[in-house]
Design a protein around this motif. Sequence first.
Motif, PDB file in Angstrom:
ATOM      1  N   THR A 255       0.850  -1.192   0.000  1.00 14.74           N
ATOM      2  CA  THR A 255       0.000   0.000   0.000  1.00 14.74           C
ATOM      3  C   THR A 255       0.886   1.243   0.000  1.00 14.74           C
ATOM      4  N   TYR A 256       0.646   2.147  -0.941  1.00 15.78           N
ATOM      5  CA  TYR A 256       1.491   3.342  -1.083  1.00 15.78           C
ATOM      6  C   TYR A 256       0.607   4.582  -1.148  1.00 15.78           C
ATOM      7  N   THR A 257       1.119   5.676  -0.625  1.00 19.48           N
ATOM      8  CA  THR A 257       0.345   6.915  -0.612  1.00 19.48           C
ATOM      9  C   THR A 257       0.780   7.897  -1.697  1.00 19.48           C
ATOM     10  N   ASN A 258       1.943   7.702  -2.308  1.00 16.64           N
ATOM     11  CA  ASN A 258       2.389   8.576  -3.389  1.00 16.64           C
ATOM     12  C   ASN A 258       3.429   7.869  -4.248  1.00 16.64           C
ATOM     13  N   GLY A 259       3.763   8.501  -5.376  1.00 15.95           N
ATOM     14  CA  GLY A 259       4.675   7.893  -6.329  1.00 15.95           C
ATOM     15  C   GLY A 259       6.093   7.725  -5.827  1.00 15.95           C
ATOM     16  N   GLY A 260       6.522   8.620  -4.916  1.00 15.70           N
ATOM     17  CA  GLY A 260       7.864   8.476  -4.359  1.00 15.70           C
ATOM     18  C   GLY A 260       8.016   7.160  -3.620  1.00 15.70           C
ATOM     19  N   GLU A 261       6.995   6.794  -2.862  1.00 23.62           N
ATOM     20  CA  GLU A 261       7.026   5.527  -2.140  1.00 23.62           C
ATOM     21  C   GLU A 261       7.041   4.347  -3.105  1.00 23.62           C
ATOM     22  N   ILE A 262       6.298   4.458  -4.198  1.00 22.66           N
ATOM     23  CA  ILE A 262       6.246   3.367  -5.183  1.00 22.66           C
ATOM     24  C   ILE A 262       7.613   3.144  -5.817  1.00 22.66           C
ATOM     25  N   LEU A 263       8.268   4.230  -6.254  1.00 27.15           N
ATOM     26  CA  LEU A 263       9.582   4.097  -6.901  1.00 27.15           C
ATOM     27  C   LEU A 263      10.635   3.591  -5.920  1.00 27.15           C
ATOM     28  N   SER A 264      10.591   4.086  -4.686  1.00 29.08           N
ATOM     29  CA  SER A 264      11.550   3.616  -3.674  1.00 29.08           C
ATOM     30  C   SER A 264      11.366   2.125  -3.403  1.00 29.08           C
ATOM     31  N   ALA A 265      10.101   1.714  -3.291  1.00 22.50           N
ATOM     32  CA  ALA A 265       9.822   0.300  -3.056  1.00 22.50           C
ATOM     33  C   ALA A 265      10.254  -0.551  -4.244  1.00 22.50           C
ATOM     34  N   ALA A 266      10.040  -0.047  -5.461  1.00 19.95           N
ATOM     35  CA  ALA A 266      10.452  -0.786  -6.653  1.00 19.95           C
ATOM     36  C   ALA A 266      11.968  -0.930  -6.705  1.00 19.95           C
ATOM     37  N   ALA A 267      12.693   0.165  -6.410  1.00 17.72           N
ATOM     38  CA  ALA A 267      14.157   0.114  -6.401  1.00 17.72           C
ATOM     39  C   ALA A 267      14.666  -0.847  -5.336  1.00 17.72           C
ATOM     40  N   ASN A 268      14.033  -0.807  -4.159  1.00 22.21           N
ATOM     41  CA  ASN A 268      14.433  -1.702  -3.075  1.00 22.21           C
ATOM     42  C   ASN A 268      14.148  -3.161  -3.426  1.00 22.21           C
ATOM     43  N   SER A 269      13.007  -3.388  -4.094  1.00 22.98           N
ATOM     44  CA  SER A 269      12.634  -4.745  -4.481  1.00 22.98           C
ATOM     45  C   SER A 269      13.596  -5.320  -5.507  1.00 22.98           C
ATOM     46  N   MET A 270      14.064  -4.490  -6.407  1.00 24.43           N
ATOM     47  CA  MET A 270      14.921  -4.972  -7.498  1.00 24.43           C
ATOM     48  C   MET A 270      16.407  -4.962  -7.152  1.00 24.43           C
ATOM     49  N   PHE A 271      16.847  -3.924  -6.462  1.00 17.91           N
ATOM     50  CA  PHE A 271      18.285  -3.733  -6.264  1.00 17.91           C
ATOM     51  C   PHE A 271      18.699  -3.682  -4.796  1.00 17.91           C
ATOM     52  N   GLY A 272      17.736  -3.853  -3.883  1.00 25.24           N
ATOM     53  CA  GLY A 272      18.063  -3.854  -2.467  1.00 25.24           C
ATOM     54  C   GLY A 272      18.136  -2.448  -1.893  1.00 25.24           C
ATOM     55  N   THR A 273      18.499  -2.380  -0.618  1.00 29.26           N
ATOM     56  CA  THR A 273      18.541  -1.108   0.109  1.00 29.26           C
ATOM     57  C   THR A 273      19.512  -0.118  -0.516  1.00 29.26           C
ATOM     58  N   LEU A 274      20.661  -0.616  -0.958  1.00 33.20           N
ATOM     59  CA  LEU A 274      21.676   0.273  -1.550  1.00 33.20           C
ATOM     60  C   LEU A 274      21.152   0.923  -2.826  1.00 33.20           C
TER      61      LEU A 274
END
Length: 434
Positions: A255-274
Motif C-alpha cells: 500500500t502506497y500513498t504517493n509515487g515516491g514511495e512506489i519508486l523507492s519500493a520498486a528500487a528496493n525490491s529490485m536492487f536492495g537497500t543500496l
Amino acid sequence: MNKDVFIIGFMLFALFFGAGNLIYPPVLGMEAGTSYPGAIIGFVITGVGLPILAVTAIAFVKNDARELANRVHPTFGIIFTSVIYLAIGPFFGIPRAATVGFEMSVEPFLTSDTSSIALLLFTSIFFLFVYIVCLNPSKMVDRIGQYLTPILLISIVGLIVGGFFLLDSPQASPINKYQESPLFTGFVEGYLTMDAIAALAFGIIVVNAFKERGVENRSDLVQATLKAGAITGIGLIAVYSSIGWIGTKMANSGTYTNGGEILSAAANSMFGTLGALLLGVIVTLACFTTSVGLIVACGQFFAKITPISYQWLVLIITIGSFLIANQGLNTIISISVPVLVFLYPIAIVLILLTFLHKLFHGNQGVYRISILFTAIVSLYDGMAEFGFDMSAITPIMEKLPFFQIGLGWLLPAIIGGIIGYLLTKNPSKPFIES
C-alpha cells in the motif's frame, strides 16, 4: 540548425524532467491497472503535449508569458503570471521538490514516529543550502544540472530495465475513476505535473536560445521551437510511460500513498537497500537544482514587478517553501490539485487561442470572454475539488457537455470566444476598453 534543435531540445527536456514529476506516473499506473494504455495517453496529452505547445506559444510574442496574458487585459496579465510563478515556486513546485527528495532518500529508512522530525531536519538543511546558492546564482548550478540530469536519467533507465526483468506481478483491476474513462481521467491527472503552466514561465528561455543562434523570423522561430519540443516530447513520453508501467507492476506488492514511495519500493525490491538509497540521493540532488532554479526565477520575476529587492525575495520565497514543505508531500499534493484544476483550463485556452490568434485577427473580445467563461467553470471545479459545498449550482454545471470527464469548461470556452468575437466585430458595440 539541426544541431541547435537537438541541443535546445535536450535543454528543454532537462527543464521539464524535474524529479517531482516522477511521482505521478507510478500512481497513475498503479490505479489504472489494466486500463493503463488509455490513461497514460491522456496523461501524455497534458503532461507532455500541452507544455510543448505552451513553450511554442511564447515564440509568438516578443517577451514572456505576461505579454501573452496581456491579450486578455494587462491586469489579468500581471495577476495570472504572478499566480503561475507562485504555483511553480513557493506554493507547490519548490516544496514538492524538497519533499520528494525526502520521501525517496530518507523516509524509506525511518519509522513513522520519527518521520515528521526527520522532515524538519532535512528541509532545514536543504533550504539553507538552497538559500545560500540562490543569493549568488552562477553557472555552478547549471554545471551540476548538466551532470545530474544524465545521471538521473540513467538511474531511471536502470529502474525501467530492472522492472521488465525483475517485476512480474500481474496488473490489477482499475479503480473506479479509471474504469469508465481512463483517457480523460489521465488527461486531468496530467495537470499535476504543472509543466504546462511552468512552460509559460520559462518558455522565453527556449525562445532566447534560438534567437542567440540567429533565428529571428517568427515563423522560423515557431518551427524551430516545435522541432525542439518534439525531441523533448519523445524523451518525456518514454520516461513517463515506462515508470507508469512500473506502477502497474507494484499494485499488488503493498500500500502506497504517493509515487515516491512506489519508486523507492520498486528500487528496493529490485536492487536492495543500496539501490533505493542511491536513487534517493540522485533524486534529492536533482530536486536541489530544481529548487534553486525555481527560486531564482521567482525572485527575478517578482523583483521586476515589486519594489522588493531580489535578496529579500529569495529569503521570503525560501522561508515560505520551507514552511509548506513541512506539511508533507501528501498534503502538498492534495492542496495543489484544486488550484491546478482551476488554473489549467485557463492556461489551455490561452495557449490554444495563441495558435488561433490570426484566425480571429487577435480580437481581444475573444480572449476576454472565452477566458471568463472558462474561469467560471474551472473555479467551480477547483472549489468542488477542495471540498466546498457547491450543491446549489451543481445541477446547472452537470448539464454541461463533458462535465463528468472533467472537461465541462470546453464548450463555454468555445461559446465565449464566439460571443466575444461577435460583440467586438461590430464597431457600434465596442467591448470594454483596456
